[in-house]
Design a protein around this motif. Structure first.
Motif, mmCIF file in Angstrom:
data_model
loop_
_atom_site.group_PDB
_atom_site.id
_atom_site.type_symbol
_atom_site.label_atom_id
_atom_site.label_comp_id
_atom_site.label_asym_id
_atom_site.label_seq_id
_atom_site.Cartn_x
_atom_site.Cartn_y
_atom_site.Cartn_z
ATOM 1 N N PRO A 74 0.799 -1.228 0.000
ATOM 2 C CA PRO A 74 0.000 0.000 0.000
ATOM 3 C C PRO A 74 0.833 1.281 0.000
ATOM 4 N N TYR A 75 2.082 1.202 0.414
ATOM 5 C CA TYR A 75 2.901 2.394 0.607
ATOM 6 C C TYR A 75 3.741 2.775 -0.603
ATOM 7 N N LEU A 76 3.540 2.059 -1.698
ATOM 8 C CA LEU A 76 4.379 2.271 -2.876
ATOM 9 C C LEU A 76 3.536 2.104 -4.140
ATOM 10 N N ILE A 187 6.104 6.947 -2.490
ATOM 11 C CA ILE A 187 7.081 6.059 -1.862
ATOM 12 C C ILE A 187 7.147 6.474 -0.397
ATOM 13 N N ALA A 188 6.660 5.613 0.502
ATOM 14 C CA ALA A 188 6.602 5.961 1.926
ATOM 15 C C ALA A 188 6.639 4.682 2.763
ATOM 16 N N LEU A 189 7.757 3.989 2.734
ATOM 17 C CA LEU A 189 7.836 2.671 3.358
ATOM 18 C C LEU A 189 8.065 2.774 4.868
ATOM 19 N N ARG A 202 9.930 8.228 5.447
ATOM 20 C CA ARG A 202 10.416 9.346 4.631
ATOM 21 C C ARG A 202 9.551 9.321 3.387
ATOM 22 N N ALA A 203 8.485 10.089 3.413
ATOM 23 C CA ALA A 203 7.479 10.042 2.346
ATOM 24 C C ALA A 203 7.873 10.984 1.219
ATOM 25 N N VAL A 204 7.838 10.467 -0.005
ATOM 26 C CA VAL A 204 8.119 11.287 -1.182
ATOM 27 C C VAL A 204 7.095 10.979 -2.261
ATOM 28 N N LEU A 205 6.891 11.962 -3.112
ATOM 29 C CA LEU A 205 6.070 11.797 -4.315
ATOM 30 C C LEU A 205 6.969 12.033 -5.514
#
Length: 208
Positions: A74-76, A187-189, A202-205
């Protein structure tokens, strides 16, 4: 050429806003560079809910998955950022309908012009029926730029309980200040923290 990247994580620091009673971030040095030591070493203590984080189901129920046990899927992957700036106490379905066509499995809602840098209990949260509405459209992860999917004063955590019932995942405390409405790769694993009720991310778009 590298695709455009948005870092949507706040700085984790001792003054980071957090729920009253949570353990703030603290760092201490356990070793420093010196003639007898070749490295600097630090140790940290903090609640896993400081900064951008992924709640594990264990946060709101017993006998369910911890941060180390949740699936990473779900986090990617494909994600939509929807603006509901100034929506008030609750994110309702009508705040999202304008961007609801062909929703990807991940939806992040921007509620603020600028994310709070101090604790403010008057933040926007998800209405429980909005969580259910998103799940019915195939969404598997929701997120927002406030501390919680439930209001600060809630004792029943109705939206968290919807997450549990519908098997959704959640990201909280994101920073979406400069992110245009639209579709991205998320991407927020979460870290593989044994027994933890949440994990920092470390959440990125990334632009598609």
């Amino acid at each position: 050429m590298n695709k455009a990247l948005w870092d949507i994580s706040p700085v984790v620091a001792p003054d980071a806003p957090l729920f009253p009673g949570d353990e703030p971030y603290a760092l201490k040095w356990t070793a420093r560079l010196s003639p007898g030591c070749p490295v600097n070493l630090s140790a940290i203590t903090m609640s896993p809910h400081v900064g951008a984080h992924a709640d594990a189901p264990l946060h709101y129920a017993d006998g369910v998955a911890s941060a180390a046990e949740v699936s990473l899927d779900p986090y990617l992957g494909p994600c939509r950022v929807i603006h509901a700036i100034g929506c008030g106490p609750l994110i309702r379905v009508e705040h999202l309908r304008h961007a609801a066509e062909n929703l990807p499995p991940r939806v992040l809602v921007r509620c603020n012009e600028r994310a709070d840098t101090v604790w403010n209990p008057d933040f926007s949260a998800y209405a429980p029926e909005t969580v259910e509405w998103l799940a019915a459209r195939g969404v598997r992860l929701i997120g927002l730029d406030t501390p919680s999917v439930d209001p600060a004063t809630s004792k029943t955590l109705d939206s968290h309980q919807q997450l549990l019932r519908l098997d959704l995942r959640v990201l909280e405390n994101l920073v979406l200040d400069d992110v245009p409405e639209g579709d991205y790769e998320l991407i927020a694993l979460p870290l593989k923290l044994a027994g933890a009720c949440a994990s920092p991310v470390r959440a990125v778009l990334r632009a598609l």
